[in-house]
Design a protein around this motif. Structure first.
Motif, mmCIF file in Angstrom:
data_model
loop_
_atom_site.group_PDB
_atom_site.id
_atom_site.type_symbol
_atom_site.label_atom_id
_atom_site.label_comp_id
_atom_site.label_asym_id
_atom_site.label_seq_id
_atom_site.Cartn_x
_atom_site.Cartn_y
_atom_site.Cartn_z
ATOM 1 N N LEU A 1 0.821 -1.212 0.000
ATOM 2 C CA LEU A 1 0.000 0.000 0.000
ATOM 3 C C LEU A 1 0.856 1.264 0.000
ATOM 4 C CD1 LEU A 1 -2.770 -1.054 2.557
ATOM 5 C CD2 LEU A 1 -3.040 -0.754 0.097
ATOM 6 N N LEU A 2 2.112 1.122 0.367
ATOM 7 C CA LEU A 2 3.003 2.283 0.444
ATOM 8 C C LEU A 2 3.900 2.418 -0.790
ATOM 9 C CD1 LEU A 2 4.024 2.117 4.216
ATOM 10 C CD2 LEU A 2 2.524 3.783 3.120
ATOM 11 N N TYR A 3 3.553 1.762 -1.893
ATOM 12 C CA TYR A 3 4.347 1.855 -3.114
ATOM 13 C C TYR A 3 4.565 3.289 -3.611
ATOM 14 C CZ TYR A 3 4.797 -3.150 -4.087
ATOM 15 O OH TYR A 3 5.142 -4.480 -4.030
ATOM 16 N N PRO A 4 3.618 4.237 -3.390
ATOM 17 C CA PRO A 4 3.895 5.623 -3.824
ATOM 18 C C PRO A 4 5.162 6.219 -3.213
ATOM 19 C CG PRO A 4 1.565 5.362 -3.370
ATOM 20 C CD PRO A 4 2.234 4.091 -2.914
ATOM 21 N N LEU A 5 5.640 5.644 -2.098
ATOM 22 C CA LEU A 5 6.855 6.157 -1.462
ATOM 23 C C LEU A 5 8.123 5.570 -2.090
ATOM 24 C CD1 LEU A 5 5.803 6.025 2.308
ATOM 25 C CD2 LEU A 5 5.750 7.975 0.752
ATOM 26 N N TYR B 1 5.202 21.680 9.193
ATOM 27 C CA TYR B 1 4.881 20.984 10.443
ATOM 28 C C TYR B 1 4.876 19.470 10.282
ATOM 29 C CZ TYR B 1 3.576 25.197 13.059
ATOM 30 O OH TYR B 1 3.603 26.392 13.732
ATOM 31 N N GLY B 2 4.624 18.976 9.068
ATOM 32 C CA GLY B 2 4.557 17.531 8.891
ATOM 33 C C GLY B 2 4.251 17.166 7.446
ATOM 34 N N LEU B 3 4.247 15.853 7.184
ATOM 35 C CA LEU B 3 3.922 15.311 5.864
ATOM 36 C C LEU B 3 2.687 14.430 5.995
ATOM 37 C CD1 LEU B 3 7.525 14.224 4.792
ATOM 38 C CD2 LEU B 3 6.286 16.205 3.916
ATOM 39 N N ALA B 4 1.920 14.354 4.923
ATOM 40 C CA ALA B 4 0.733 13.493 4.918
ATOM 41 C C ALA B 4 0.646 12.763 3.585
ATOM 42 C CB ALA B 4 -0.532 14.327 5.139
ATOM 43 N N VAL B 5 0.241 11.504 3.630
ATOM 44 C CA VAL B 5 -0.007 10.724 2.415
ATOM 45 C C VAL B 5 -1.512 10.564 2.288
ATOM 46 C CG1 VAL B 5 0.367 8.549 1.211
ATOM 47 C CG2 VAL B 5 2.178 9.488 2.654
ATOM 48 N N TYR B 6 -2.069 11.052 1.174
ATOM 49 C CA TYR B 6 -3.508 10.981 0.951
ATOM 50 C C TYR B 6 -3.770 10.561 -0.481
ATOM 51 C CZ TYR B 6 -8.377 12.446 0.335
ATOM 52 O OH TYR B 6 -9.720 12.470 0.054
ATOM 53 N N GLN B 7 -4.455 9.413 -0.645
ATOM 54 C CA GLN B 7 -4.794 8.880 -1.959
ATOM 55 C C GLN B 7 -3.580 8.877 -2.895
ATOM 56 O OE1 GLN B 7 -8.269 11.005 -3.378
ATOM 57 N NE2 GLN B 7 -9.634 9.755 -2.123
ATOM 58 N N SER B 8 -2.486 8.311 -2.400
ATOM 59 C CA SER B 8 -1.239 8.098 -3.141
ATOM 60 C C SER B 8 -0.411 9.355 -3.361
ATOM 61 C CB SER B 8 -1.503 7.441 -4.508
ATOM 62 O OG SER B 8 -1.936 8.392 -5.463
ATOM 63 N N SER C 1 -11.825 16.760 8.172
ATOM 64 C CA SER C 1 -12.589 16.814 6.942
ATOM 65 C C SER C 1 -12.472 15.505 6.186
ATOM 66 C CB SER C 1 -12.090 17.985 6.084
ATOM 67 O OG SER C 1 -12.986 18.280 5.052
ATOM 68 N N ILE C 2 -13.270 15.364 5.102
ATOM 69 C CA ILE C 2 -13.293 14.096 4.381
ATOM 70 C C ILE C 2 -12.157 13.974 3.374
ATOM 71 C CG2 ILE C 2 -15.765 13.791 4.622
ATOM 72 C CD1 ILE C 2 -16.111 14.797 1.785
ATOM 73 N N GLY C 3 -11.460 15.063 3.087
ATOM 74 C CA GLY C 3 -10.383 15.028 2.099
ATOM 75 C C GLY C 3 -9.167 15.783 2.577
ATOM 76 N N ILE C 4 -8.366 16.215 1.631
ATOM 77 C CA ILE C 4 -7.114 16.872 1.964
ATOM 78 C C ILE C 4 -7.283 18.366 2.185
ATOM 79 C CG2 ILE C 4 -6.365 17.409 -0.402
ATOM 80 C CD1 ILE C 4 -4.240 16.026 2.568
#
Length: 344
Positions: free
Chosen positions: A100-104, A188-195, A246-249
């Motif tokens: 699931l983490l292939y985008p990285l 402040y940080g990183l986030a992974v959302y929908q690849s 919220s429901i998205g980014i």
């Protein structure tokens, strides 16, 4: 600040020594630290002091003289640190997470995932791994995108370092359909959302403290430079809480409760695959329902509602309803024009 930088260097030093079978010279360690941490300069004696500090802390770092010079490597007393017991079921769970983490792929995070995965394969008994291999064939992961962030590896290192050190980052940013502009952000940080990877950073140009935090898509970064300027983190900022509103980014401090009327089929789908952990579904006797879900921007709701077709209708607020109505009107106009052209 200097203490924090030292801890980061020493942690990276241990990682470099871990993956080195034949050891590293101080010069080699210095070069890899500069490359991996995005440093501009680093003196060899600083690396030597870091190695000595780790030795004093109890890490078994040994030295040896070889043809290319004096090298440092982890001794036998550290090999047992990574010995773990793991079951076939745990291996399956870990391998699913890895896929699931292939985008990285291509980033420092993926290298960490791969080195850990390789250690596990080398450590577990053959019988356990064979059992895992047989059962893994029963479960397949689909839907993971082919997109990766290999070309952003250098920028990710710079941003990650800036987050840890609270440094201002100057970026060249190109929003979709707009020209490149230079911005200064406080990460402040990183986030992974929908690849996709997003940088959660404050925009110092905005005066309103409740609106300064924004999500910057890494795909749109052309360049990122950590400046020798520091910012004081806002103690009120909780990135996890901020992203969960919220429901998205398009997260924000003040999400809006959006109400959506769902037909029977759509209500069933949304119950099976919730849009948000805090959503509310009020079912009617005929199986239809009214969904209440937090959203910070109409663009979060638009694709989800359109994907349900005529089985979904935004009731309110008007800003969200109007956004969907405008999109539907435009689509109807385009399809009508296309139909007339085909008929002609």
């Amino acid at each position: 600040m200097a203490r924090n930088e030292q801890l980061i260097r020493q942690h990276k030093l241990l990682q470099l020594l871990e993956i080195s079978r034949f050891g590293r010279t101080l010069e080699e360690l210095k070069g890899e630290l500069i490359a991996d941490l995005g440093l501009s300069t680093l003196h060899e004696r600083t690396v030597r002091r870091d190695v000595e500090a780790l030795q004093a802390a109890g890490f078994d770092i040994q030295s040896d003289t070889v043809e290319r010079g004096k090298v440092y490597k982890l001794g036998a007393n550290n090999t047992g640190v990574h010995e773990i017991g793991i079951s076939a079921t745990e291996l399956i769970a870990l391998s699913i997470g890895r896929e699931l983490l292939y985008p990285l792929l291509g980033t420092q995070y993926w290298r960490g995932i791969e080195t850990f995965w390789n250690k596990i394969q080398e450590t577990v008994p053959n019988g356990v791994f064979d059992h895992y291999t047989n059962y893994r064939k029963t479960l397949h992961v689909f839907g993971t995108p082919s997109k990766t962030y290999e070309k952003h590896e250098g920028m990710l290192k710079t941003i990650n370092r800036a987050i840890l050190e609270h440094r201002i980052v100057e970026i060249e940013y190109e929003p979709t359909g707009k020209p490149v502009s230079t911005r200064r952000v406080e990460p402040y940080g990183l986030a992974v959302y929908q690849s996709s990877i997003y940088v959660i950073a404050a925009n110092p140009e905005i005066d309103d403290p409740t609106d300064r935090l924004r999500n910057w898509k890494l795909d749109r970064f052309k360049k990122a430079t950590a400046l020798d300027e520091y910012f004081k983190p806002d103690p009120e900022v909780d990135v996890s809480k901020y992203l969960g509103r919220s429901i998205g980014i398009f997260s924000g401090d003040h999400p809006t409760d959006v109400r959506i009327k769902l037909g029977q089929r759509a209500a069933g789908w949304v119950r099976e695959d919730p849009w948000h952990p805090e959503q509310k579904l009020e079912f009617n006797d005929d199986g239809s329902a009214v969904l209440t879900v937090p959203a910070s921007h109409p663009r979060e709701v638009l694709p989800k509602v359109l994907s349900l077709g005529t089985d979904a209708e935004v009731i309110g607020p008007s800003e969200f309803r109007d956004a969907v109505a405008e999109a539907v009107t435009e689509l109807a106009s385009r399809y009508e024009s296309a139909g007339q052209s085909a008929a002609g």
